[in-house]
Scaffold this motif. Sequence first.
Motif, PDB file in Angstrom:
ATOM      1  N   ASP A  52       0.833  -1.204   0.000  1.00 21.31           N
ATOM      2  CA  ASP A  52       0.000   0.000   0.000  1.00 21.31           C
ATOM      3  C   ASP A  52       0.870   1.258   0.000  1.00 21.31           C
ATOM      4  O   ASP A  52       0.566   2.237  -0.682  1.00 21.31           O
ATOM      5  N   SER A  53       1.962   1.222   0.748  1.00 22.75           N
ATOM      6  CA  SER A  53       2.888   2.355   0.798  1.00 22.75           C
ATOM      7  C   SER A  53       3.555   2.565  -0.561  1.00 22.75           C
ATOM      8  O   SER A  53       3.674   3.698  -1.049  1.00 22.75           O
ATOM      9  N   TRP A  54       4.003   1.478  -1.194  1.00 22.18           N
ATOM     10  CA  TRP A  54       4.614   1.597  -2.522  1.00 22.18           C
ATOM     11  C   TRP A  54       3.602   2.100  -3.542  1.00 22.18           C
ATOM     12  O   TRP A  54       3.936   2.892  -4.423  1.00 22.18           O
ATOM     13  N   SER A  55       2.372   1.652  -3.417  1.00 25.69           N
ATOM     14  CA  SER A  55       1.320   2.101  -4.337  1.00 25.69           C
ATOM     15  C   SER A  55       1.079   3.596  -4.189  1.00 25.69           C
ATOM     16  O   SER A  55       0.890   4.309  -5.181  1.00 25.69           O
ATOM     17  N   LYS A  56       1.113   4.070  -2.953  1.00 28.16           N
ATOM     18  CA  LYS A  56       0.940   5.507  -2.709  1.00 28.16           C
ATOM     19  C   LYS A  56       2.105   6.287  -3.324  1.00 28.16           C
ATOM     20  O   LYS A  56       1.897   7.310  -3.977  1.00 28.16           O
ATOM     21  N   LYS A  57       3.335   5.805  -3.144  1.00 32.47           N
ATOM     22  CA  LYS A  57       4.503   6.470  -3.738  1.00 32.47           C
ATOM     23  C   LYS A  57       4.402   6.471  -5.258  1.00 32.47           C
ATOM     24  O   LYS A  57       4.746   7.462  -5.911  1.00 32.47           O
ATOM     25  N   PHE A  58       3.921   5.364  -5.825  1.00 36.06           N
ATOM     26  CA  PHE A  58       3.743   5.287  -7.268  1.00 36.06           C
ATOM     27  C   PHE A  58       2.756   6.359  -7.737  1.00 36.06           C
ATOM     28  O   PHE A  58       3.028   7.090  -8.694  1.00 36.06           O
ATOM     29  N   ARG A  59       1.603   6.441  -7.075  1.00 41.01           N
ATOM     30  CA  ARG A  59       0.582   7.436  -7.457  1.00 41.01           C
ATOM     31  C   ARG A  59       1.131   8.848  -7.350  1.00 41.01           C
ATOM     32  O   ARG A  59       0.927   9.672  -8.251  1.00 41.01           O
ATOM     33  N   GLU A  60       1.811   9.144  -6.251  1.00 40.92           N
ATOM     34  CA  GLU A  60       2.353  10.489  -6.056  1.00 40.92           C
ATOM     35  C   GLU A  60       3.400  10.833  -7.116  1.00 40.92           C
ATOM     36  O   GLU A  60       3.418  11.949  -7.649  1.00 40.92           O
ATOM     37  N   THR A  61       4.263   9.871  -7.430  1.00 38.16           N
ATOM     38  CA  THR A  61       5.291  10.089  -8.447  1.00 38.16           C
ATOM     39  C   THR A  61       4.651  10.288  -9.808  1.00 38.16           C
ATOM     40  O   THR A  61       5.015  11.216 -10.551  1.00 38.16           O
ATOM     41  N   ASP A  62       3.686   9.449 -10.145  1.00 36.72           N
ATOM     42  CA  ASP A  62       3.010   9.566 -11.431  1.00 36.72           C
ATOM     43  C   ASP A  62       2.272  10.898 -11.543  1.00 36.72           C
ATOM     44  O   ASP A  62       2.318  11.557 -12.591  1.00 36.72           O
ATOM     45  N   GLU A  63       1.613  11.317 -10.479  1.00 33.51           N
ATOM     46  CA  GLU A  63       0.897  12.597 -10.493  1.00 33.51           C
ATOM     47  C   GLU A  63       1.860  13.764 -10.689  1.00 33.51           C
ATOM     48  O   GLU A  63       1.551  14.718 -11.415  1.00 33.51           O
ATOM     49  N   LYS A  64       3.030  13.691 -10.068  1.00 36.24           N
ATOM     50  CA  LYS A  64       4.026  14.766 -10.212  1.00 36.24           C
ATOM     51  C   LYS A  64       4.540  14.803 -11.650  1.00 36.24           C
ATOM     52  O   LYS A  64       4.691  15.884 -12.233  1.00 36.24           O
ATOM     53  N   ILE A  65       4.785  13.634 -12.225  1.00 34.70           N
ATOM     54  CA  ILE A  65       5.227  13.578 -13.625  1.00 34.70           C
ATOM     55  C   ILE A  65       4.161  14.188 -14.536  1.00 34.70           C
ATOM     56  O   ILE A  65       4.472  15.002 -15.416  1.00 34.70           O
ATOM     57  N   GLN A  66       2.900  13.797 -14.326  1.00 31.29           N
ATOM     58  CA  GLN A  66       1.808  14.322 -15.150  1.00 31.29           C
ATOM     59  C   GLN A  66       1.692  15.840 -15.004  1.00 31.29           C
ATOM     60  O   GLN A  66       1.484  16.561 -15.987  1.00 31.29           O
ATOM     61  N   GLU A  67       1.822  16.317 -13.775  1.00 31.54           N
ATOM     62  CA  GLU A  67       1.768  17.768 -13.537  1.00 31.54           C
ATOM     63  C   GLU A  67       2.867  18.478 -14.318  1.00 31.54           C
ATOM     64  O   GLU A  67       2.615  19.478 -15.002  1.00 31.54           O
ATOM     65  N   LEU A  68       4.090  17.961 -14.221  1.00 32.06           N
ATOM     66  CA  LEU A  68       5.207  18.575 -14.932  1.00 32.06           C
ATOM     67  C   LEU A  68       5.017  18.501 -16.438  1.00 32.06           C
ATOM     68  O   LEU A  68       5.382  19.436 -17.168  1.00 32.06           O
ATOM     69  N   ASN A  69       4.435  17.405 -16.921  1.00 35.72           N
ATOM     70  CA  ASN A  69       4.182  17.267 -18.359  1.00 35.72           C
ATOM     71  C   ASN A  69       3.296  18.396 -18.879  1.00 35.72           C
ATOM     72  O   ASN A  69       3.491  18.889 -19.985  1.00 35.72           O
ATOM     73  N   TRP A  70       2.310  18.804 -18.082  1.00 37.80           N
ATOM     74  CA  TRP A  70       1.383  19.836 -18.520  1.00 37.80           C
ATOM     75  C   TRP A  70       1.908  21.243 -18.281  1.00 37.80           C
ATOM     76  O   TRP A  70       1.430  22.205 -18.891  1.00 37.80           O
ATOM     77  N   LEU A  71       2.910  21.382 -17.394  1.00 41.83           N
ATOM     78  CA  LEU A  71       3.445  22.720 -17.096  1.00 41.83           C
ATOM     79  C   LEU A  71       4.724  23.050 -17.847  1.00 41.83           C
ATOM     80  O   LEU A  71       5.083  24.220 -17.970  1.00 41.83           O
ATOM     81  N   THR A  72       5.393  22.036 -18.378  1.00 41.92           N
ATOM     82  CA  THR A  72       6.714  22.220 -18.960  1.00 41.92           C
ATOM     83  C   THR A  72       6.642  22.414 -20.473  1.00 41.92           C
ATOM     84  O   THR A  72       5.972  21.664 -21.173  1.00 41.92           O
ATOM     85  N   GLU A  73       7.361  23.427 -20.942  1.00 40.32           N
ATOM     86  CA  GLU A  73       7.478  23.653 -22.379  1.00 40.32           C
ATOM     87  C   GLU A  73       8.536  22.718 -22.950  1.00 40.32           C
ATOM     88  O   GLU A  73       9.583  22.503 -22.338  1.00 40.32           O
ATOM     89  N   LEU A  74       8.263  22.170 -24.104  1.00 39.47           N
ATOM     90  CA  LEU A  74       9.190  21.264 -24.771  1.00 39.47           C
ATOM     91  C   LEU A  74      10.420  22.049 -25.221  1.00 39.47           C
ATOM     92  O   LEU A  74      10.306  23.153 -25.741  1.00 39.47           O
ATOM     93  N   ILE A  75      11.581  21.470 -24.989  1.00 38.45           N
ATOM     94  CA  ILE A  75      12.841  22.124 -25.403  1.00 38.45           C
ATOM     95  C   ILE A  75      13.048  21.888 -26.891  1.00 38.45           C
ATOM     96  O   ILE A  75      12.789  20.845 -27.410  1.00 38.45           O
TER      97      ILE A  75
END
Length: 150
Positions: A127-150
Amino acid sequence: MKLATALSERADLQRRIISLRHRLNNNAKVQEGEQPAENPEELLKELDGCLIRLEELVARINKTNNATKSGELTITDMIAKRDSLKERIGIMRDFLDASSDKVSRYSKTEIKVCSTVNVAELQKELDSWSKKFRETDEKIQELNWLTELI
Protein backbone atom coordinates in the motif's frame (compact mmCIF):
# COMPACT_ATOMS: atom_id res chain seq x y z
CA MET A 1 4.35 23.12 -27.20
CA LYS A 2 3.83 21.55 -23.79
CA LEU A 3 5.60 18.30 -22.95
CA ALA A 4 2.24 16.54 -22.50
CA THR A 5 1.21 17.52 -26.02
CA ALA A 6 4.48 16.16 -27.41
CA LEU A 7 3.95 12.90 -25.51
CA SER A 8 0.47 12.60 -26.97
CA GLU A 9 1.77 13.25 -30.47
CA ARG A 10 4.54 10.68 -29.92
CA ALA A 11 1.97 8.03 -28.94
CA ASP A 12 -0.11 8.87 -32.01
CA LEU A 13 2.94 8.60 -34.27
CA GLN A 14 3.85 5.25 -32.76
CA ARG A 15 0.34 3.95 -33.50
CA ARG A 16 0.49 5.30 -37.07
CA ILE A 17 3.89 3.66 -37.64
CA ILE A 18 2.51 0.30 -36.49
CA SER A 19 -0.45 0.75 -38.81
CA LEU A 20 1.82 1.69 -41.72
CA ARG A 21 3.94 -1.42 -41.09
CA HIS A 22 0.83 -3.61 -41.40
CA ARG A 23 -0.46 -1.73 -44.43
CA LEU A 24 2.91 -2.03 -46.16
CA ASN A 25 3.06 -5.76 -45.50
CA ASN A 26 -0.51 -6.18 -46.76
CA ASN A 27 0.43 -4.45 -50.01
CA ALA A 28 3.87 -6.00 -50.54
CA LYS A 29 2.67 -8.54 -53.11
CA VAL A 30 -0.23 -8.87 -55.49
CA GLN A 31 -1.21 -11.38 -58.09
CA GLU A 32 0.26 -10.63 -61.49
CA GLY A 33 -1.89 -8.12 -63.33
CA GLU A 34 -3.56 -6.86 -60.12
CA GLN A 35 -3.03 -3.58 -58.29
CA PRO A 36 -2.34 -3.27 -54.55
CA ALA A 37 -5.11 -1.83 -52.40
CA GLU A 38 -2.73 1.00 -51.44
CA ASN A 39 0.34 2.38 -53.20
CA PRO A 40 3.40 1.10 -51.27
CA GLU A 41 5.50 4.06 -52.45
CA GLU A 42 3.04 6.50 -50.88
CA LEU A 43 2.94 4.42 -47.71
CA LEU A 44 6.76 4.46 -47.57
CA LYS A 45 6.78 8.26 -47.96
CA GLU A 46 4.25 8.57 -45.14
CA LEU A 47 6.31 6.18 -43.00
CA ASP A 48 9.45 8.20 -43.65
CA GLY A 49 7.73 11.41 -42.55
CA CYS A 50 6.37 9.76 -39.40
CA LEU A 51 9.76 8.32 -38.46
CA ILE A 52 11.52 11.67 -38.99
CA ARG A 53 8.93 13.43 -36.82
CA LEU A 54 9.10 10.69 -34.17
CA GLU A 55 12.89 10.93 -34.00
CA GLU A 56 12.67 14.70 -33.54
CA LEU A 57 9.99 14.44 -30.86
CA VAL A 58 11.78 11.70 -28.91
CA ALA A 59 15.01 13.72 -28.87
CA ARG A 60 13.20 16.84 -27.66
CA ILE A 61 11.18 14.90 -25.06
CA ASN A 62 14.35 13.28 -23.72
CA LYS A 63 16.17 16.64 -23.56
CA THR A 64 13.21 18.17 -21.76
CA ASN A 65 12.93 15.26 -19.31
CA ASN A 66 16.65 15.52 -18.53
CA ALA A 67 16.57 19.28 -18.06
CA THR A 68 13.35 19.61 -16.03
CA LYS A 69 13.67 19.18 -12.28
CA SER A 70 11.30 18.92 -9.39
CA GLY A 71 13.39 19.31 -6.29
CA GLU A 72 16.53 17.24 -6.80
CA LEU A 73 15.00 14.86 -9.35
CA THR A 74 14.67 15.28 -13.10
CA ILE A 75 11.61 13.96 -14.91
CA THR A 76 13.87 11.17 -16.20
CA ASP A 77 14.73 10.23 -12.60
CA MET A 78 11.06 10.25 -11.66
CA ILE A 79 10.12 8.08 -14.65
CA ALA A 80 12.78 5.54 -13.64
CA LYS A 81 11.48 5.60 -10.07
CA ARG A 82 7.87 5.19 -11.24
CA ASP A 83 8.77 2.29 -13.55
CA SER A 84 10.69 0.55 -10.77
CA LEU A 85 7.78 1.02 -8.35
CA LYS A 86 5.35 -0.32 -10.94
CA GLU A 87 7.43 -3.46 -11.40
CA ARG A 88 7.83 -3.94 -7.63
CA ILE A 89 4.09 -3.50 -7.08
CA GLY A 90 3.22 -6.02 -9.78
CA ILE A 91 5.61 -8.62 -8.41
CA MET A 92 4.44 -8.07 -4.83
CA ARG A 93 0.76 -8.30 -5.79
CA ASP A 94 1.38 -11.64 -7.48
CA PHE A 95 3.42 -12.85 -4.50
CA LEU A 96 0.80 -11.76 -1.98
CA ASP A 97 -1.95 -13.39 -4.02
CA ALA A 98 0.01 -16.64 -3.97
CA SER A 99 0.86 -16.25 -0.26
CA SER A 100 -2.69 -15.60 0.84
CA ASP A 101 -4.36 -18.39 -1.15
CA LYS A 102 -6.20 -20.70 1.17
CA VAL A 103 -5.80 -24.41 0.59
CA SER A 104 -8.85 -26.38 1.60
CA ARG A 105 -8.28 -29.48 3.68
CA TYR A 106 -10.87 -32.22 3.72
CA SER A 107 -9.59 -33.87 6.87
CA LYS A 108 -7.15 -33.17 9.69
CA THR A 109 -4.79 -35.81 8.32
CA GLU A 110 -4.07 -33.82 5.16
CA ILE A 111 -0.94 -31.66 5.03
CA LYS A 112 -1.51 -28.11 6.17
CA VAL A 113 -0.12 -25.43 3.85
CA CYS A 114 1.04 -22.17 5.45
CA SER A 115 2.21 -18.85 4.09
CA THR A 116 5.94 -18.21 4.32
CA VAL A 117 5.50 -14.49 5.03
CA ASN A 118 3.38 -12.14 7.09
CA VAL A 119 0.82 -11.22 4.43
CA ALA A 120 -0.74 -8.36 6.41
CA GLU A 121 2.65 -6.70 6.95
CA LEU A 122 3.63 -7.03 3.31
CA GLN A 123 0.23 -5.70 2.24
CA LYS A 124 0.93 -2.53 4.25
CA GLU A 125 4.27 -2.18 2.44
CA LEU A 126 2.52 -2.71 -0.88
CA ASP A 127 0.00 0.00 0.00
CA SER A 128 2.89 2.35 0.80
CA TRP A 129 4.61 1.60 -2.52
CA SER A 130 1.32 2.10 -4.34
CA LYS A 131 0.94 5.51 -2.71
CA LYS A 132 4.50 6.47 -3.74
CA PHE A 133 3.74 5.29 -7.27
CA ARG A 134 0.58 7.44 -7.46
CA GLU A 135 2.35 10.49 -6.06
CA THR A 136 5.29 10.09 -8.45
CA ASP A 137 3.01 9.57 -11.43
CA GLU A 138 0.90 12.60 -10.49
CA LYS A 139 4.03 14.77 -10.21
CA ILE A 140 5.23 13.58 -13.62
CA GLN A 141 1.81 14.32 -15.15
CA GLU A 142 1.77 17.77 -13.54
CA LEU A 143 5.21 18.57 -14.93
CA ASN A 144 4.18 17.27 -18.36
CA TRP A 145 1.38 19.84 -18.52
CA LEU A 146 3.44 22.72 -17.10
CA THR A 147 6.71 22.22 -18.96
CA GLU A 148 7.48 23.65 -22.38
CA LEU A 149 9.19 21.26 -24.77
CA ILE A 150 12.84 22.12 -25.40
